[in-house]
Design a protein around this motif. Structure first.
Motif, PDB file in Angstrom:
ATOM      1  N   GLN A   1       0.814  -1.211   0.000  1.00  0.00           N
ATOM      2  CA  GLN A   1       0.000   0.000   0.000  1.00  0.00           C
ATOM      3  C   GLN A   1       0.851   1.266   0.000  1.00  0.00           C
ATOM      4  OE1 GLN A   1      -3.306  -0.163  -0.423  1.00  0.00           O
ATOM      5  NE2 GLN A   1      -2.918  -2.358  -0.614  1.00  0.00           N
ATOM      6  N   PHE A   2       2.113   1.156  -0.397  1.00  0.00           N
ATOM      7  CA  PHE A   2       2.983   2.335  -0.410  1.00  0.00           C
ATOM      8  C   PHE A   2       2.420   3.415  -1.331  1.00  0.00           C
ATOM      9  CE2 PHE A   2       4.704  -0.418  -3.810  1.00  0.00           C
ATOM     10  CZ  PHE A   2       4.754   0.468  -4.879  1.00  0.00           C
ATOM     11  N   THR A   3       2.717   4.653  -0.977  1.00  0.00           N
ATOM     12  CA  THR A   3       2.378   5.785  -1.850  1.00  0.00           C
ATOM     13  C   THR A   3       3.660   6.313  -2.490  1.00  0.00           C
ATOM     14  OG1 THR A   3       2.475   7.281   0.047  1.00  0.00           O
ATOM     15  CG2 THR A   3       0.315   6.480  -0.601  1.00  0.00           C
ATOM     16  N   ILE A   4       3.496   7.088  -3.558  1.00  0.00           N
ATOM     17  CA  ILE A   4       4.642   7.556  -4.335  1.00  0.00           C
ATOM     18  C   ILE A   4       4.743   9.069  -4.240  1.00  0.00           C
ATOM     19  CG2 ILE A   4       5.709   7.616  -6.617  1.00  0.00           C
ATOM     20  CD1 ILE A   4       4.059   5.099  -7.292  1.00  0.00           C
TER      21      ILE A   4
ATOM     22  N   GLN B   1      10.839   4.960   4.667  1.00  0.00           N
ATOM     23  CA  GLN B   1      10.412   3.612   5.037  1.00  0.00           C
ATOM     24  C   GLN B   1       9.424   3.639   6.197  1.00  0.00           C
ATOM     25  OE1 GLN B   1      14.149   1.622   5.691  1.00  0.00           O
ATOM     26  NE2 GLN B   1      14.512   1.284   3.503  1.00  0.00           N
ATOM     27  N   ALA B   2       9.636   4.551   7.133  1.00  0.00           N
ATOM     28  CA  ALA B   2       8.719   4.655   8.270  1.00  0.00           C
ATOM     29  C   ALA B   2       7.343   5.124   7.836  1.00  0.00           C
ATOM     30  CB  ALA B   2       9.299   5.615   9.310  1.00  0.00           C
ATOM     31  N   GLN B   3       7.298   5.942   6.791  1.00  0.00           N
ATOM     32  CA  GLN B   3       6.029   6.492   6.311  1.00  0.00           C
ATOM     33  C   GLN B   3       5.439   5.678   5.165  1.00  0.00           C
ATOM     34  OE1 GLN B   3       6.285  10.756   5.561  1.00  0.00           O
ATOM     35  NE2 GLN B   3       7.949  10.947   7.050  1.00  0.00           N
ATOM     36  N   ASN B   4       6.136   4.618   4.744  1.00  0.00           N
ATOM     37  CA  ASN B   4       5.672   3.757   3.660  1.00  0.00           C
ATOM     38  C   ASN B   4       5.481   4.532   2.361  1.00  0.00           C
ATOM     39  OD1 ASN B   4       4.954   1.245   2.595  1.00  0.00           O
ATOM     40  ND2 ASN B   4       2.770   1.647   2.876  1.00  0.00           N
ATOM     41  N   VAL B   5       6.482   5.341   2.030  1.00  0.00           N
ATOM     42  CA  VAL B   5       6.449   6.086   0.770  1.00  0.00           C
ATOM     43  C   VAL B   5       7.707   5.770  -0.030  1.00  0.00           C
ATOM     44  CG1 VAL B   5       5.058   7.977   1.689  1.00  0.00           C
ATOM     45  CG2 VAL B   5       7.549   8.145   1.773  1.00  0.00           C
TER      46      VAL B   5
ATOM     47  N   ASP C   1      13.096   7.750  -7.573  1.00  0.00           N
ATOM     48  CA  ASP C   1      14.323   6.968  -7.657  1.00  0.00           C
ATOM     49  C   ASP C   1      14.171   5.612  -6.986  1.00  0.00           C
ATOM     50  OD1 ASP C   1      15.680   9.148  -8.922  1.00  0.00           O
ATOM     51  OD2 ASP C   1      15.827  10.103  -6.966  1.00  0.00           O
ATOM     52  N   ASP C   2      13.365   5.550  -5.930  1.00  0.00           N
ATOM     53  CA  ASP C   2      13.146   4.280  -5.238  1.00  0.00           C
ATOM     54  C   ASP C   2      12.517   3.240  -6.152  1.00  0.00           C
ATOM     55  OD1 ASP C   2      14.165   5.067  -2.775  1.00  0.00           O
ATOM     56  OD2 ASP C   2      12.254   5.879  -2.120  1.00  0.00           O
ATOM     57  N   LEU C   3      11.642   3.683  -7.050  1.00  0.00           N
ATOM     58  CA  LEU C   3      10.955   2.726  -7.911  1.00  0.00           C
ATOM     59  C   LEU C   3      11.954   1.908  -8.720  1.00  0.00           C
ATOM     60  CD1 LEU C   3       8.031   5.000  -9.111  1.00  0.00           C
ATOM     61  CD2 LEU C   3       7.890   3.111  -7.486  1.00  0.00           C
ATOM     62  N   LEU C   4      12.933   2.596  -9.328  1.00  0.00           N
ATOM     63  CA  LEU C   4      13.958   1.873 -10.083  1.00  0.00           C
ATOM     64  C   LEU C   4      14.929   1.155  -9.150  1.00  0.00           C
ATOM     65  CD1 LEU C   4      14.848   4.438 -12.907  1.00  0.00           C
ATOM     66  CD2 LEU C   4      13.239   2.540 -12.981  1.00  0.00           C
ATOM     67  N   LEU C   5      15.260   1.802  -8.027  1.00  0.00           N
ATOM     68  CA  LEU C   5      16.222   1.209  -7.103  1.00  0.00           C
ATOM     69  C   LEU C   5      15.685  -0.089  -6.504  1.00  0.00           C
ATOM     70  CD1 LEU C   5      18.969   1.648  -5.736  1.00  0.00           C
ATOM     71  CD2 LEU C   5      17.765   2.853  -3.905  1.00  0.00           C
ATOM     72  N   TYR C   6      14.423  -0.080  -6.064  1.00  0.00           N
ATOM     73  CA  TYR C   6      13.826  -1.291  -5.494  1.00  0.00           C
ATOM     74  C   TYR C   6      13.707  -2.381  -6.563  1.00  0.00           C
ATOM     75  CZ  TYR C   6      12.444   0.561  -0.902  1.00  0.00           C
ATOM     76  OH  TYR C   6      12.452   1.053   0.370  1.00  0.00           O
ATOM     77  N   TRP C   7      13.332  -1.971  -7.786  1.00  0.00           N
ATOM     78  CA  TRP C   7      13.229  -2.949  -8.878  1.00  0.00           C
ATOM     79  C   TRP C   7      14.598  -3.580  -9.142  1.00  0.00           C
ATOM     80  CZ3 TRP C   7      11.314  -1.575 -14.538  1.00  0.00           C
ATOM     81  CH2 TRP C   7      11.115  -2.764 -15.251  1.00  0.00           C
ATOM     82  N   ALA C   8      15.633  -2.755  -9.193  1.00  0.00           N
ATOM     83  CA  ALA C   8      16.973  -3.282  -9.455  1.00  0.00           C
ATOM     84  C   ALA C   8      17.425  -4.226  -8.341  1.00  0.00           C
ATOM     85  CB  ALA C   8      17.964  -2.134  -9.609  1.00  0.00           C
ATOM     86  N   HIS C   9      17.174  -3.848  -7.087  1.00  0.00           N
ATOM     87  CA  HIS C   9      17.570  -4.716  -5.975  1.00  0.00           C
ATOM     88  C   HIS C   9      16.753  -6.018  -5.975  1.00  0.00           C
ATOM     89  CE1 HIS C   9      20.603  -2.457  -3.842  1.00  0.00           C
ATOM     90  NE2 HIS C   9      19.900  -1.354  -3.976  1.00  0.00           N
ATOM     91  N   MET C  10      15.490  -5.897  -6.380  1.00  0.00           N
ATOM     92  CA  MET C  10      14.659  -7.096  -6.469  1.00  0.00           C
ATOM     93  C   MET C  10      15.244  -8.064  -7.504  1.00  0.00           C
ATOM     94  SD  MET C  10      10.530  -7.206  -6.991  1.00  0.00           S
ATOM     95  CE  MET C  10      10.512  -6.486  -8.637  1.00  0.00           C
TER      96      MET C  10
ATOM     97  N   ASP D   1      -5.151   7.250   1.287  1.00  0.00           N
ATOM     98  CA  ASP D   1      -4.575   5.928   1.028  1.00  0.00           C
ATOM     99  C   ASP D   1      -3.533   5.551   2.074  1.00  0.00           C
ATOM    100  OD1 ASP D   1      -6.128   5.431  -1.125  1.00  0.00           O
ATOM    101  OD2 ASP D   1      -4.545   5.583  -2.638  1.00  0.00           O
ATOM    102  N   ASN D   2      -2.774   6.548   2.525  1.00  0.00           N
ATOM    103  CA  ASN D   2      -1.660   6.270   3.442  1.00  0.00           C
ATOM    104  C   ASN D   2      -1.595   7.374   4.502  1.00  0.00           C
ATOM    105  OD1 ASN D   2       0.711   5.500   4.699  1.00  0.00           O
ATOM    106  ND2 ASN D   2       2.039   6.238   3.053  1.00  0.00           N
ATOM    107  N   PRO D   3      -2.365   7.265   5.598  1.00  0.00           N
ATOM    108  CA  PRO D   3      -2.404   8.318   6.613  1.00  0.00           C
ATOM    109  C   PRO D   3      -1.071   8.567   7.300  1.00  0.00           C
ATOM    110  CG  PRO D   3      -4.258   6.810   6.858  1.00  0.00           C
ATOM    111  CD  PRO D   3      -3.308   6.183   5.888  1.00  0.00           C
ATOM    112  N   ARG D   4      -0.105   7.650   7.144  1.00  0.00           N
ATOM    113  CA  ARG D   4       1.195   7.866   7.769  1.00  0.00           C
ATOM    114  C   ARG D   4       2.148   8.658   6.870  1.00  0.00           C
ATOM    115  NH1 ARG D   4       0.314   4.854  12.138  1.00  0.00           N
ATOM    116  NH2 ARG D   4      -0.859   2.922  11.872  1.00  0.00           N
ATOM    117  N   GLY D   5       1.688   9.015   5.694  1.00  0.00           N
ATOM    118  CA  GLY D   5       2.494   9.854   4.807  1.00  0.00           C
ATOM    119  C   GLY D   5       2.460  11.301   5.276  1.00  0.00           C
TER     120      GLY D   5
END
Length: 700
Positions: free
Chosen positions: A135-138, A214-218, A222-231, A431-435
């Motif tokens: 449920q991460f937001t961008i 990470q604490a806010q789940n956002v 750059d994270d989108l490509l970085l997480y994909w690459a690490h995956m 969608d993400n109240p912690r954002g």
């Protein structure tokens, strides 16, 4: 695999839809495609400027589908949502022609989109396996800057004895480090040298920034490509994702960064089914961490090497313009050899126009614009290009004086408009109240709620199990009145599983309307943007998909766009060369083709930078269809130089136009008056008084 009905419909057909392609295009389209339906080896299509790149790639997509490829197993990666949509549209039209006898509906391309959009889809799907909440937001760039600024403040870096880099600069450094897969120390040493003394603080800041996200789940861009690459570092996941797609096609490969290239190579390590299209001569985005090495090194990354097919026939420019453009890029240090040619023959060479200074340059350009308009070339079919945005300042004044309407590209994007960000942040926060970034902005839309109150609420929500209950129990200031209850009811409705889409956006817009009138004097114009936003939202199947796509690739602005004439149907195009890539006009004038501007004196520190500047000039020249003028002012007026005051700098023609290739141009000077000949040099004297101009002005 296509449905049986489509396979039957195509079994007896000959490829008539390929007959409009030239020989090289057809070789690219048919590469490795046969009845055996085995994924072909890697293919690099070097598509020269104006050579029909999009048409070729669309034909290859259609041909793959006609020959039995499963649209669900075809991945098309582009750099904009519009490019992906255009590719899918063209392929669909081609398929419709093939399938018309059976009146079948062409299949769509469910895995067509930008790198970032595809990354977001895969990350949501694989989130549980990589320790990510689906449920991460961008965050868009603005949100990322705001969060970085908040972390920067909490780290005490806003009160340093010496000026610490601003939030936008910090994000630029972070982004370059991630996308170039380079150590922070190398990025600072190469690109942000003045930031070297802050390396330790920046390293700590970025670590805190990652922790906050990470604490806010956002995730940010750059994270989108970085997480994909690490995956993809996990062999099982990499094999699984690579196995999902028989064909991977990538547009504008010269614009990829190292992170994107590494993702592709992990997905298809042997290159089976991998097709990349691009032009090394148009690699001009190193400031976004793109590297020309990706396309130059592509063939040798596979065994055997990838096949290279070059598209050299140009359908845009005259042969005279191409001859000059070929000569400019032909002096490049390293490139794929190609020689663009055209059947469009013209006796008119591109012009090298010498002018005295920037004021004369502006007058000369304006006069040519009006002259071309008198010959029937609309203003929209004309463009003035420049290396840096500030280079057009003198011209803009001249255009305004002559009442020539123009658009200067580089205005606000849709998501940068305050009222659009307001509406979207409410959806994101629901969608993400912690954002915290979305919540901080959304709550302060209400009267009486400032940063302190918003901070108290967000702190309480961060520790609560039920965010909505915490909101309802929160007591704002008296000035907020009944607005708080209406707001909490809105958030509760948006978080309900029964919240329909796109009705949810209509609820937010309806709630926001009175606040829009309170916050903005031009509320009526801004409401037009929100109406457009609702129309865009209706094209998406879900709120999640909408928020992801519209954040990653926003449409153009309307009410906030810079410089758009409101009453003129026709207007001139002003654009930086970077923004002009992919465009074309009948007439192109390029300002300041002198050393110091092209190449920029800020981009001559390394040979790689100089080579990219050469490619910039090549891109500018190849935007022209019929007429090309390169302006060469002889001097510049420089203001407030330390210790020197105002002064003139004398300029020389760009080093990218050496004397050996000058015969490919027509050399002219402005103003055209009787010259005084001094040896072999022609000097054009400008009259001190222009009586004709005074008489003309009297009638205005």
């Amino acid at each position: 695999m296509l449905p049986a009905t489509i396979a039957d419909a195509t079994a007896e057909l000959t490829p008539d839809y390929l007959r409009t392609l030239n020989v090289a295009q057809r070789l690219a389209v048919e590469h490795g495609v046969g009845s055996a339906r085995v994924a072909p080896g890697p293919l690099l299509i070097i598509a020269g400027a104006g050579s029909g790149k999009t048409n070729t790639l669309a034909h290859r997509v259609a041909h793959l589908l006609v020959c039995g490829a499963d649209p669900q197993r075809l991945l098309l990666l582009t750099f904009s949502r519009r490019a992906a949509a255009e590719m899918e549209r063209r392929a669909g039209l081609l398929l419709q022609r093939v399938l018309t006898p059976r009146a079948l509906t062409p299949p769509g391309l469910p895995w067509s989109g930008t790198f970032h959009a595809i990354a977001a889809r895969l990350l949501r799907e694989y989130a549980p396996r990589i320790g990510l909440d689906p449920q991460f937001t961008i965050h868009d760039r603005g949100d990322s800057e705001d969060l970085l600024a908040l972390v920067r403040h909490e780290a005490g870096l806003t009160a340093t004895p010496q000026r610490f880099p601003a939030k936008a600069t910090c994000l630029a450094i972070y982004s370059r480090t991630v996308n170039s897969e380079s150590p922070l120390s190398d990025v600072l040493a190469r690109t942000f040298t003045w930031g070297v003394p802050w390396e330790a603080q920046l390293r700590a800041l970025f670590e805190a920034y990652v922790t906050a996200k990470q604490a806010q789940n956002v995730l940010d861009f750059d994270d989108l490509l970085l997480y994909w690459a690490h995956m993809m570092e996990e062999p099982a996941i990499a094999a699984e994702i690579g196995g999902r797609f028989d064909h991977v096609l990538v547009d504008e490969y010269q614009d990829t960064n190292r992170l994107q290239a590494s993702i592709l190579l992990k997905m298809k390590p042997a290159g089976q089914g991998l097709t990349v299209v691009g032009d090394d001569a148009q690699a001009i985005y190193s400031f976004r961490a793109a590297t020309v090495r990706n396309i130059l090194d592509f063939p040798q990354q596979f065994t055997p090497p990838a096949q290279v097919i070059t598209l050299e026939r140009n359908y845009r420019s005259t042969q005279a313009i191409l001859a000059a453009s070929n000569a400019v890029i032909g002096l490049a240090r390293e490139r794929f050899t190609k020689n663009l040619w055209s059947e469009r023959v013209s006796p008119q060479k591109p012009e090298l126009v010498t002018v005295r200074d920037e004021a004369d340059q502006a007058q000369c350009v304006a006069e040519r614009i009006l002259a071309y308009r008198e010959t029937g070339i609309a203003l929209k079919a004309q463009a003035v290009l420049f290396r840096s945005s500030g280079h057009s300042a003198q011209l803009e004044l001249e255009l305004a004086r002559r009442r020539i309407p123009f658009v200067k590209y580089g205005g606000l994007k849709f998501l940068e408009a305050a009222h659009v960000k307001d509406v979207l942040c409410i959806l994101r926060w629901a969608d993400n109240p912690r954002g915290r970034i979305a919540g901080f902005r959304a709550t302060q839309l209400l009267p009486g709620i400032g940063p302190a109150s918003a901070g108290r609420l967000l702190n309480a929500i961060a520790e609560a199990a039920d965010p909505v209950a915490t909101m309802r129990a929160f007591t704002p200031t008296a000035a907020t009145g009944d607005a708080w209850q209406a707001f909490t009811e809105l958030i509760g409705s948006l978080r309900s599983p029964a919240a329909a889409w796109p009705a949810a956006l209509e609820w937010v817009t309806r709630w926001y309307a009175p606040h829009l009138e309170r916050l903005h004097e031009d509320a009526r114009a801004r409401m037009g943007d929100l109406v457009q936003l609702q129309a865009i939202a209706a094209t998406y199947p879900s709120r999640e998909r909408f928020l992801t796509e519209v954040t990653l690739d926003p449409p153009a602005a309307t009410s906030d766009e810079a410089g758009v004439p409101r009453r003129d149907d026709d207007y001139l195009i002003l654009s930086t060369i970077h923004s002009a890539k992919g465009q074309e006009w009948k007439t192109v004038q390029v300002l300041n083709v002198v050393d110091g501007c092209i190449p920029s004196d800020m981009a001559t520190g390394t040979s790689d930078e100089i080579e990219e500047e050469r490619r910039l000039l090549y891109v500018a020249m190849t935007r022209a269809r019929d007429h090309l003028h390169l302006m060469v002012p002889q001097r510049f007026h420089v203001h407030q130089q330390t210790g020197l005051g105002d002064r003139h700098l004398y300029a020389s023609r760009s080093r990218f136009l050496p004397e050996a290739i000058v015969p490919l141009f027509e050399r002219t000077a402005w103003p055209v008056v009787a010259p005084a000949v001094m040896g072999t040099q022609v000097v054009c004297e400008k009259p001190s008084i222009d009586i004709g101009a005074r008489l003309r002005a009297a009638w205005r």
